[in-house]
Scaffold this active site. Structure first.
Site, mmCIF file in Angstrom:
data_model
loop_
_atom_site.group_PDB
_atom_site.id
_atom_site.type_symbol
_atom_site.label_atom_id
_atom_site.label_comp_id
_atom_site.label_asym_id
_atom_site.label_seq_id
_atom_site.Cartn_x
_atom_site.Cartn_y
_atom_site.Cartn_z
ATOM 1 N N LYS A 45 -5.143 4.421 37.290
ATOM 2 C CA LYS A 45 -3.856 4.179 37.931
ATOM 3 C C LYS A 45 -4.109 3.485 39.270
ATOM 4 C CE LYS A 45 0.489 4.350 39.197
ATOM 5 N NZ LYS A 45 1.496 3.441 38.588
ATOM 6 N N GLY A 72 6.952 3.954 41.209
ATOM 7 C CA GLY A 72 6.814 3.906 42.667
ATOM 8 C C GLY A 72 5.408 4.212 43.158
ATOM 9 N N ASN A 128 -4.076 -4.961 42.397
ATOM 10 C CA ASN A 128 -2.719 -5.070 41.831
ATOM 11 C C ASN A 128 -1.805 -5.806 42.812
ATOM 12 O OD1 ASN A 128 -0.218 -4.744 40.686
ATOM 13 N ND2 ASN A 128 -0.388 -2.531 40.371
ATOM 14 N N CYS A 131 3.039 -4.846 41.850
ATOM 15 C CA CYS A 131 3.882 -3.658 41.624
ATOM 16 C C CYS A 131 5.331 -3.975 41.992
ATOM 17 C CB CYS A 131 3.416 -2.462 42.454
ATOM 18 S SG CYS A 131 4.573 -1.084 42.254
ATOM 19 N N VAL A 193 0.264 -9.696 31.897
ATOM 20 C CA VAL A 193 1.137 -9.591 33.034
ATOM 21 C C VAL A 193 1.445 -8.127 33.342
ATOM 22 C CG1 VAL A 193 2.297 -11.804 32.590
ATOM 23 C CG2 VAL A 193 3.219 -9.711 31.535
ATOM 24 N N SER A 195 4.625 -5.494 34.420
ATOM 25 C CA SER A 195 5.966 -5.421 33.835
ATOM 26 C C SER A 195 6.854 -6.538 34.405
ATOM 27 C CB SER A 195 6.582 -4.055 34.125
ATOM 28 O OG SER A 195 6.553 -3.791 35.511
HETATM 29 O O1 RRO Z 1 3.845 2.664 39.831
HETATM 30 C C1 RRO Z 1 4.674 1.801 39.458
HETATM 31 O O2 RRO Z 1 5.898 1.898 39.646
HETATM 32 C C2 RRO Z 1 4.233 0.570 38.782
HETATM 33 C C3 RRO Z 1 3.190 -0.209 39.221
HETATM 34 BR BR1 RRO Z 1 2.086 0.275 40.645
HETATM 35 C C4 RRO Z 1 2.911 -1.433 38.575
HETATM 36 O O3 RRO Z 1 1.998 -2.196 38.919
HETATM 37 N N1 RRO Z 1 3.711 -1.784 37.531
HETATM 38 C C5 RRO Z 1 4.729 -1.018 37.111
HETATM 39 O O4 RRO Z 1 5.432 -1.395 36.154
HETATM 40 N N2 RRO Z 1 4.980 0.174 37.740
#
Ligand code: RRO
Length: 311
Positions: A45, A72, A128, A131, A193, A195
């Site tokens: 994660k 989040g 990342n 997000c 990719v 989301s």
């Molecule tokens: O934790 C998230 O809300 C989240 C992250 Br870090 C991300 O890179 N992509 C996503 O769909 N959710």
């Protein structure tokens, strides 16, 4: 004999399928489950410097066509994941892994990467840059100037193998501009990719997730064509030394085959893994092997990137 083995940089993987960051990777127990499945690797994660609780629930919902989330960035903090990947790295017979991370600010990102640089971890890192779900924080890689500035700084001190997780782009000019920036740096991979940010799913008259009045990142069937386009666009534009990880809408061997045909060397499972559990790795690997056998392909290199166009 059909093989789905692959490599990223100097790292070899017995199978090209692994989890996507965010799914089955919050705890050591989940990561160990992926490790003991048919997956070729795992990614943790996305870690921030300190642990985070993330957004209020409900914050992840499956739909018929995929999923929506606004987690989040909940995570157990950098040290939790860094300690685990170092432990795993030192375990005989373990697979190579990917450590996902990002700071809550560029300064924090540099603090984190300097810690990893100074640590015993020698494996892959995924920064990342995409997000979509932290209120008030934009998706970094949609801001090309900031992205360029961050990468320039990172590569002034970071010498270990590094890749980046990208948001989907939707314009040919943006593919060109983004690729021109990434080609300036010794990136080992880009992952296309994350989301599709800030979609909205409604049931009856109400949104299905609580954060941001229901806005969240889409995964699953909704995003496969966008994911394939991003994989292929970057495959065509990036230096051959920068490999592509394909993520988005993979739920069958056929989907994984299409990602590889578009240029992916590794394929990640998100929504399907959340829905089905780690059995998905075995099923999708077998489906991919059956397609390869039927077509007479023995290795991924026999068809990787060899998408046919109509003359
Ligand atoms: O934790 C998230 O809300 C989240 C992250 Br870090 C991300 O890179 N992509 C996503 O769909 N959710």
């Amino acid at each position: 004999m059909v093989s789905t083995a692959t490599r990223i940089g100097d790292f070899q993987f017995d199978n090209c399928l692994m989890n996507a960051a965010g799914v089955f990777c919050m705890t050591r127990e989940e990561l160990a489950q992926v490790e003991s499945s048919a997956a070729g690797s795992f990614v943790t994660k996305t870690a921030t410097l300190e642990a985070r609780a993330g957004n209020p629930e409900p914050r992840y919902v499956n739909t018929d066509l995929g999923s929506i989330n606004s987690m989040g960035l909940p995570n157990k903090g950098l040290d939790y994941y860094l300690d685990y990947v170092i432990e795993e790295q030192n375990r005989i017979g373990s697979k190579p892994h990917v450590l996902s991370l990002v700071g809550m600010s560029p300064d924090e990102t540099h603090t984190i990467l300097k810690k990893v640089q100074a640590s015993d971890y020698q494996g892959l890192v995924e920064l990342n840059l995409s997000c979509p779900n932290v209120p008030g924080k934009p998706q970094i890689a949609y801001d090309f100037e900031t992205t360029d500035t961050i990468l320039k700084e990172v590569f002034s001190y970071y010498t270990k193998p590094l890749g980046i997780k990208l948001p989907p782009y939707f314009d040919i000019v943006h593919f060109d501009q983004a690729a021109a920036i990434f080609n300036k740096y010794p990136l080992v991979f880009v992952n296309c990719v994350n989301s599709i940010g800030n979609g909205l799913v409604i049931e009856d008259e109400t949104v299905v997730i609580k954060p941001k009045n229901g806005f969240g990142g889409l995964g699953g069937d909704y995003i496969k064509p966008t994911a394939l386009a991003n994989v292929h666009a970057f495959y065509k534009r990036l230096n051959p030394s920068i490999q592509i990880i394909g993520t988005g809408g993979v739920k069958t061997g056929r989907d994984a085959f299409e990602h590889i045909l578009c240029g992916a060397c590794m394929v990640q499972l998100g929504t399907v893994l959340q829905k089905e559990g780690t059995e998905a790795f075995d099923r999708i690997t077998k489906e991919l092997q059956a397609i390869m056998a039927e077509k007479g392909y023995e290795t991924l290199d026999d068809f990787r990137g060899k998408l046919h166009y109509i003359d």
